[in-house]
Scaffold this motif. Sequence first.
Motif: not given
Length: 465
Positions: A247-257
């Motif tokens: 979930s942290g990785q997903r959140e980081a990717a979503a934050a970058l996008a």
Amino acid sequence: MGGKLNSLTDVLKKTLFFFEALSVAELAPHVQRRMLKDYSLPQVEERVNLCLNQNPCFYKEKENWRLDLEGNKENDQFYSLLLKKGQALNLREILKNANSKKKKAKKILSEEACLISDGRFIQLDNGFWGLTEWEVETSHYSLKNLLIKAMKIHPGGLSIQQLHQLINSWRSTDLKTIEGVLKKLPYFEIAGDGVWSYNPTARVMYEDLLKKFLIIVGRQKSRWHYDRTRWRNMFETMQKNFQEAASGQREAAAALAEKMELAGQHEYLLTQMAEKDLLLSLRKREILRYREHLAKLEAKANSILYQCRLWVKRCKEYQAEAGRLKEILAKNQGNLEGLFTKIQNHKDRDRENKIKISELKELHSTKVAELQTEIVELKQKIERERVSSAVKERKLMDEISILSNDLKKSLQTEEEFKRSYLFAQQELAAAQEGYKRLERYMKNPLVALVLQICSFFSRYSKQPI
């Protein structure tokens, strides 16, 4: 014998009557199957042991318990009565029915407490009493226990067919099940030629080993459960950590996008803001020009409005004055009318008062004449009364002089009475002194003796001759 057994004691009586001798460990499964289903096996063993020790109808022989079938002699008559009837009876009903033979019935029938401690009797749940030897319910006992019972009856051993015949008399079974039980349990041994025998020592050892095995299995099971729960908890924690990392990785990717999108939007907004600033500056100039024009128009409108308000105010003042004058005029007219009416009323009252004054004058003159005549009459009456009062006064003076003379005479007589009273008092005092003097003389013994002699002679002289 219908009905279920009433208590644990009755179940133990039935079981020991059928199997003759059993240990507490052997009795516990039977009791648990019949009554104490909610209890664990150690709890059942504890209760069975307590019941066996408390009840005198059970006695211990080595490690096995037996049932005392001799019983109390007091209950023999009730035992014979049950044998005659062949069915369970109620003590209370027997006592009620025995009206004429009440005393004998009380002697024959013992109390329920004695029956409980007697191994020959059992009590049902409906309060009836029966015999232990009636209708042994073998369906409650397992095939293993029935085989042990059969081999205890025949210690020399029995073949499978003999066992089948004997057990079929208790409960319907087949040869295969009997043979399976005999081969399964190690304390059933083949003596030879298909004859099976029962080894109690082997059974004790087998049950001890079975208990130990069950304890070990229970421990292993508890360990296995503990390890299973521990590994499950570890797996759950690792799974939670993995899910958190994912979930942290997903959140980081979503934050970058989202950051990239926000940067593009920011540039687009900057260009739009620059265009809007130009438009706003132009509109501001137009707005300022419109404001100046509006300010001028407002000033003109305010001056016109002020003049209009002044004219309106003056009109209102004139109208208010006209209304006030009209009100004053109406009030004055009303006051004048009221004054005219009051003047007319005063005139009418003056006329009435004048008429009344003339009438009063006439009445006054008549009353004055009447009063003068009354005054003359009163003066005449006063003169008459003066004459009569003078005459009365003379008469009263004469009477007073007469009364004064009488008073003087009465005073003189009163003085004379006082003098005579004083003389009488003086004479009384002298007489009292003389009496006291005579009493003193009489107290003298010679005088008393003389008086006695005189009285004696006076009596003698008075007697007739």
